[in-house]
Design an enzyme around this catalytic site. Sequence first.
Site, PDB file in Angstrom:
ATOM      1  N   ASP A  68       0.825  -1.199   0.000  1.00  0.00           N
ATOM      2  CA  ASP A  68       0.000   0.000   0.000  1.00  0.00           C
ATOM      3  C   ASP A  68       0.865   1.257   0.000  1.00  0.00           C
ATOM      4  OD1 ASP A  68      -2.739   1.184   0.500  1.00  0.00           O
ATOM      5  OD2 ASP A  68      -1.615   2.023   2.176  1.00  0.00           O
ATOM      6  N   ASP A 392      -9.294  -0.458   1.853  1.00  0.00           N
ATOM      7  CA  ASP A 392      -9.257   0.093   0.492  1.00  0.00           C
ATOM      8  C   ASP A 392     -10.513  -0.306  -0.279  1.00  0.00           C
ATOM      9  OD1 ASP A 392      -6.831   1.245   0.864  1.00  0.00           O
ATOM     10  OD2 ASP A 392      -5.745   0.038  -0.606  1.00  0.00           O
TER      11      ASP A 392
HETATM   12 MG    MG Z   1      -5.270   0.147  -5.067  1.00  0.00          MG
END
Ligand code: MG
Length: 525
Positions: A68, A392
């Site tokens: 990430d 997310d």
């Molecule tokens: Mg992504």
Amino acid sequence: MSQSGQQRMGGSPMFILSEDSQRTQGDDAQSSNISAGKAISEAVRTTLGPRGMDKMLVADGDVVITNDGATILDEMEIEHPAANMLVEVAQTQEEEVGDGTTTASVLAGELLSKAEELLDDDVHPTTIVEGYHEASSLAREAIDDLVLDGDLDAEDLITVAESSMTGKGTGDVAAGPLAETVVEAVDHVRTDDGSVDRDSITINAQVGSSSSATDLIEGVIVDEEPVHDNMPRSVEDASIAVIDGDLDLKESNIDAEYNVNNVDQLNAAIESEEAELRERAQHVVDLGADVLFASGDIEDRVASYLAKDGVLAIDDVSDLGAIINATGASRASSVEDLEADELGNAESISVRSYGDDDLTFIEGGTAAKAVTIFARGGTEHVVDELERSIRDALDVVTAAIERGGVVPGAGATEIVIADHVRDHAAGVEGRKQLAVEAFADAVDVLPRTLASNTGMDPIDALVDLRAAYENGTLSGVLSSGQSGDIADPLEAGVLDPAAVKREAVDSATEAATMIVRIDDVIAAN
Ligand code: MG
Ligand code: ADP
């Protein structure tokens, strides 16, 4: 680099900065800032896309393994001020839309790289800034044009969630089923006007089992266990009291109020304490509460009185708000203040063991549609990355619903953006045209990076993508087997929220133009 800002006035030097402040000016300042910004984007580019690699970050003995962008940059403890502006790009992206952090950082880095070339060719920084801003409006136009028509159904949303998780650490669970859980959770908290009450979705991630055990709980989970072993571990149709405080003596009678000189006085003091504690517990029972949550401590003797009366009590609860929200209970500041109409309700409360931990599940609360995604993974690292992936996915689904739909993923949207910007560049006057063209070239970095992370030749891939687009087929870089394929992302089910793309373009442009405009760095010590 010149030490301390030295200015000349009427022949004699005048010092306006302290001895040990550092100053970098002009081209030096620009190139140092640009290099720092590029370094940041370089650090995350190999993580982009489903075939992106992970980073292992080690600081103070702590290890974080992640894919990430925002997390990587956050963990890197970056000091250079210009580099930090790119870290902020990722943070803003994370806060605004919850995904696309790598995309935004990589784009910002490439915009800087292109700006550096323009500066070398003597294009003025203001011209670059104007050109970039103009190009970013064109990019927005292209994104808006690409938004898929029609309402998003559950299947579309699952596709969006899945696209955001593909290639992320989701333990041994495939992105597909996890995406379904995510969309189910969002569905539960849709309000009447169609928006998403995102705050009513919690993720509770626990080490202990494999991640395929990830589950949707219609309610909230408290990371605490009953204060007494003899308390019930499950209660159906529960009346729930919530106390924001302790359940103990107001003051200790023995220590504070008596000067205890003999055994009789001591016994009297103990008895009066016990009576006070019993009264507290009795009040809870009298009101008809089956379960009690307290933010503070529950004294042992109160706990044992409550246990005798079959009340399930839990103390040290950090998030009373979630319980209140789910069950409709009111927050009482003490037991004495608690009244019957302040009790909340839930269909079931149960305490379950996971490894060494007991967790308390509050399900079917009558007040709100709170849900919890209960995620599990084999190790701490797996669980952490799983939680980031789920977050997310929740954010992209929310963004797709609330903020203007979805666009094709896998680099297809970027190909169209670059094409649209390039088309308009010809009509732009003067050197600004160069900046608009440079912006278009910078956007190409995204499909190029996706291709190279998939093991394809980035230049060939770009040529093929453009050719396909010119022939009227929308194409992206899709991973297949050991390598990548140029194919239609819509057919393959790769969709990104339009908001993620808009935000990435905006924040990358913002940061790059801000850095380009700086020609003087003065650092006070
Ligand atoms: Mg992504
Ligand atoms: P970010 O931090 O920018 O979200 P990611 O590593 O999540 O970075 O990669 C996002 C990019 O990967 C998007 O362009 C998205 O369209 C693309 N993508 C997602 N799933 C696939 C897939 N199955 N095939 C190709 N590209 C994909």
